[in-house]
Scaffold this motif. Structure first.
Motif, mmCIF file in Angstrom:
data_model
loop_
_atom_site.group_PDB
_atom_site.id
_atom_site.type_symbol
_atom_site.label_atom_id
_atom_site.label_comp_id
_atom_site.label_asym_id
_atom_site.label_seq_id
_atom_site.Cartn_x
_atom_site.Cartn_y
_atom_site.Cartn_z
ATOM 1 N N GLU A 137 -33.786 -29.426 -18.476
ATOM 2 C CA GLU A 137 -34.289 -28.056 -18.549
ATOM 3 C C GLU A 137 -34.983 -27.656 -17.261
ATOM 4 O OE1 GLU A 137 -36.805 -27.917 -21.928
ATOM 5 O OE2 GLU A 137 -35.160 -28.168 -23.359
ATOM 6 N N GLU A 138 -35.720 -28.578 -16.662
ATOM 7 C CA GLU A 138 -36.408 -28.302 -15.402
ATOM 8 C C GLU A 138 -35.401 -28.084 -14.275
ATOM 9 O OE1 GLU A 138 -39.451 -30.658 -12.552
ATOM 10 O OE2 GLU A 138 -39.828 -30.768 -14.708
ATOM 11 N N ALA A 139 -34.325 -28.858 -14.257
ATOM 12 C CA ALA A 139 -33.293 -28.687 -13.239
ATOM 13 C C ALA A 139 -32.574 -27.356 -13.414
ATOM 14 C CB ALA A 139 -32.295 -29.843 -13.315
ATOM 15 N N ALA A 140 -32.363 -26.959 -14.652
ATOM 16 C CA ALA A 140 -31.709 -25.673 -14.906
ATOM 17 C C ALA A 140 -32.596 -24.522 -14.456
ATOM 18 C CB ALA A 140 -31.380 -25.536 -16.386
ATOM 19 N N GLN A 141 -33.891 -24.647 -14.631
ATOM 20 C CA GLN A 141 -34.807 -23.612 -14.165
ATOM 21 C C GLN A 141 -34.809 -23.539 -12.654
ATOM 22 O OE1 GLN A 141 -38.688 -24.340 -15.770
ATOM 23 N NE2 GLN A 141 -38.519 -22.628 -17.179
ATOM 24 N N ALA A 142 -34.817 -24.669 -11.978
ATOM 25 C CA ALA A 142 -34.819 -24.694 -10.517
ATOM 26 C C ALA A 142 -33.518 -24.122 -9.964
ATOM 27 C CB ALA A 142 -35.030 -26.117 -10.012
ATOM 28 N N ALA A 143 -32.415 -24.389 -10.622
ATOM 29 C CA ALA A 143 -31.131 -23.885 -10.160
ATOM 30 C C ALA A 143 -31.027 -22.379 -10.355
ATOM 31 C CB ALA A 143 -29.998 -24.588 -10.904
ATOM 32 N N SER A 144 -31.721 -21.852 -11.335
ATOM 33 C CA SER A 144 -31.613 -20.428 -11.614
ATOM 34 C C SER A 144 -32.438 -19.587 -10.641
ATOM 35 C CB SER A 144 -32.040 -20.142 -13.047
ATOM 36 O OG SER A 144 -33.420 -20.379 -13.193
ATOM 37 N N LYS A 145 -33.267 -20.188 -9.815
ATOM 38 C CA LYS A 145 -34.070 -19.434 -8.871
ATOM 39 C C LYS A 145 -33.227 -18.895 -7.716
ATOM 40 C CE LYS A 145 -38.453 -21.532 -9.818
ATOM 41 N NZ LYS A 145 -39.179 -20.402 -10.324
ATOM 42 N N PHE A 146 -32.137 -19.552 -7.395
ATOM 43 C CA PHE A 146 -31.249 -19.106 -6.327
ATOM 44 C C PHE A 146 -30.171 -18.203 -6.907
ATOM 45 C CE2 PHE A 146 -27.541 -19.496 -3.584
ATOM 46 C CZ PHE A 146 -28.097 -19.139 -2.376
ATOM 47 N N ASP A 147 -30.023 -17.033 -6.295
ATOM 48 C CA ASP A 147 -29.035 -16.068 -6.755
ATOM 49 C C ASP A 147 -28.030 -15.845 -5.633
ATOM 50 O OD1 ASP A 147 -27.770 -14.234 -8.321
ATOM 51 O OD2 ASP A 147 -29.214 -12.631 -7.986
ATOM 52 N N SER A 148 -26.813 -15.527 -5.962
ATOM 53 C CA SER A 148 -25.799 -15.306 -4.915
ATOM 54 C C SER A 148 -26.117 -14.071 -4.078
ATOM 55 C CB SER A 148 -24.415 -15.182 -5.548
ATOM 56 O OG SER A 148 -24.390 -14.095 -6.445
ATOM 57 N N PHE A 149 -26.905 -13.153 -4.615
ATOM 58 C CA PHE A 149 -27.301 -11.974 -3.854
ATOM 59 C C PHE A 149 -28.237 -12.335 -2.700
ATOM 60 C CE2 PHE A 149 -30.026 -8.181 -3.291
ATOM 61 C CZ PHE A 149 -29.034 -7.292 -2.890
ATOM 62 N N ASP A 150 -28.916 -13.476 -2.790
ATOM 63 C CA ASP A 150 -29.831 -13.911 -1.739
ATOM 64 C C ASP A 150 -29.114 -14.087 -0.402
ATOM 65 O OD1 ASP A 150 -31.676 -13.921 -3.751
ATOM 66 O OD2 ASP A 150 -31.782 -16.101 -3.929
ATOM 67 N N ILE A 151 -27.883 -14.544 -0.446
ATOM 68 C CA ILE A 151 -27.100 -14.719 0.775
ATOM 69 C C ILE A 151 -26.878 -13.371 1.451
ATOM 70 C CG2 ILE A 151 -24.862 -15.457 1.683
ATOM 71 C CD1 ILE A 151 -24.796 -17.450 -0.692
ATOM 72 N N PHE A 152 -26.564 -12.355 0.665
ATOM 73 C CA PHE A 152 -26.340 -11.029 1.227
ATOM 74 C C PHE A 152 -27.623 -10.440 1.823
ATOM 75 C CE2 PHE A 152 -22.786 -11.259 -1.818
ATOM 76 C CZ PHE A 152 -21.743 -11.067 -0.925
ATOM 77 N N VAL A 153 -28.744 -10.705 1.196
ATOM 78 C CA VAL A 153 -30.021 -10.208 1.721
ATOM 79 C C VAL A 153 -30.294 -10.823 3.089
ATOM 80 C CG1 VAL A 153 -32.518 -10.175 1.343
ATOM 81 C CG2 VAL A 153 -30.973 -9.739 -0.555
ATOM 82 N N ILE A 154 -30.055 -12.116 3.230
ATOM 83 C CA ILE A 154 -30.262 -12.776 4.516
ATOM 84 C C ILE A 154 -29.288 -12.239 5.559
ATOM 85 C CG2 ILE A 154 -30.116 -15.001 5.699
ATOM 86 C CD1 ILE A 154 -31.162 -16.257 3.074
ATOM 87 N N LEU A 155 -28.030 -12.036 5.174
ATOM 88 C CA LEU A 155 -27.044 -11.498 6.120
ATOM 89 C C LEU A 155 -27.397 -10.072 6.543
ATOM 90 C CD1 LEU A 155 -23.688 -12.832 4.623
ATOM 91 C CD2 LEU A 155 -24.855 -13.593 6.688
ATOM 92 N N PHE A 156 -27.842 -9.241 5.609
ATOM 93 C CA PHE A 156 -28.247 -7.873 5.954
ATOM 94 C C PHE A 156 -29.448 -7.887 6.892
ATOM 95 C CE2 PHE A 156 -26.423 -6.194 1.735
ATOM 96 C CZ PHE A 156 -25.184 -5.992 2.316
ATOM 97 N N THR A 157 -30.373 -8.814 6.678
ATOM 98 C CA THR A 157 -31.528 -8.926 7.567
ATOM 99 C C THR A 157 -31.087 -9.268 8.985
ATOM 100 O OG1 THR A 157 -32.850 -9.692 5.700
ATOM 101 C CG2 THR A 157 -33.746 -10.063 7.893
ATOM 102 N N ILE A 158 -30.149 -10.181 9.111
ATOM 103 C CA ILE A 158 -29.641 -10.558 10.440
ATOM 104 C C ILE A 158 -28.943 -9.381 11.099
ATOM 105 C CG2 ILE A 158 -27.978 -12.047 11.629
ATOM 106 C CD1 ILE A 158 -28.676 -14.193 9.492
ATOM 107 N N VAL A 159 -28.126 -8.655 10.346
ATOM 108 C CA VAL A 159 -27.407 -7.500 10.901
ATOM 109 C C VAL A 159 -28.389 -6.412 11.339
ATOM 110 C CG1 VAL A 159 -25.831 -5.620 10.300
ATOM 111 C CG2 VAL A 159 -25.268 -7.956 9.670
ATOM 112 N N ILE A 160 -29.416 -6.156 10.537
ATOM 113 C CA ILE A 160 -30.411 -5.141 10.899
ATOM 114 C C ILE A 160 -31.174 -5.576 12.147
ATOM 115 C CG2 ILE A 160 -32.529 -3.991 10.146
ATOM 116 C CD1 ILE A 160 -31.406 -4.106 7.291
ATOM 117 N N ALA A 161 -31.521 -6.854 12.241
ATOM 118 C CA ALA A 161 -32.231 -7.361 13.419
ATOM 119 C C ALA A 161 -31.385 -7.205 14.680
ATOM 120 C CB ALA A 161 -32.621 -8.819 13.217
#
Length: 71
Positions: free
Chosen positions: A5-29
């Motif tokens: 259950e603890e591993a499932a909670q830790a895995a759920s903290k990362f979302d696939s949208f996070d990758i896009f947020v980082i990429l958009f930040t790089i593009v804006i920079a």
């Protein structure tokens, strides 16, 4: 069972949208750097890009703090 259950909670903290947020930040920079180094400066674009970059950087910090359980 508790560890699974603890591993499932830790895995759920990362979302696939996070990758896009980082990429958009790089593009804006990259865009803000190019605007600042341009011969003919556009103050509105520099301001808009800078504010967008600040918002995305804050979003990145909050996102990473959530990954590390600091939030």
């Amino acid at each position: 069972m508790f560890l699974a259950e603890e591993a499932a909670q830790a895995a759920s903290k990362f979302d696939s949208f996070d990758i896009f947020v980082i990429l958009f930040t790089i593009v804006i920079a990259i865009g803000v750097v190019r605007l600042l180094s341009a011969a003919k400066k556009n103050p509105f674009a520099i301001g808009f890009g800078s504010i967008s970059l600040i918002v995305f950087l804050i979003m990145d910090v909050v996102m990473v703090m959530n990954w590390m359980d600091k939030l």
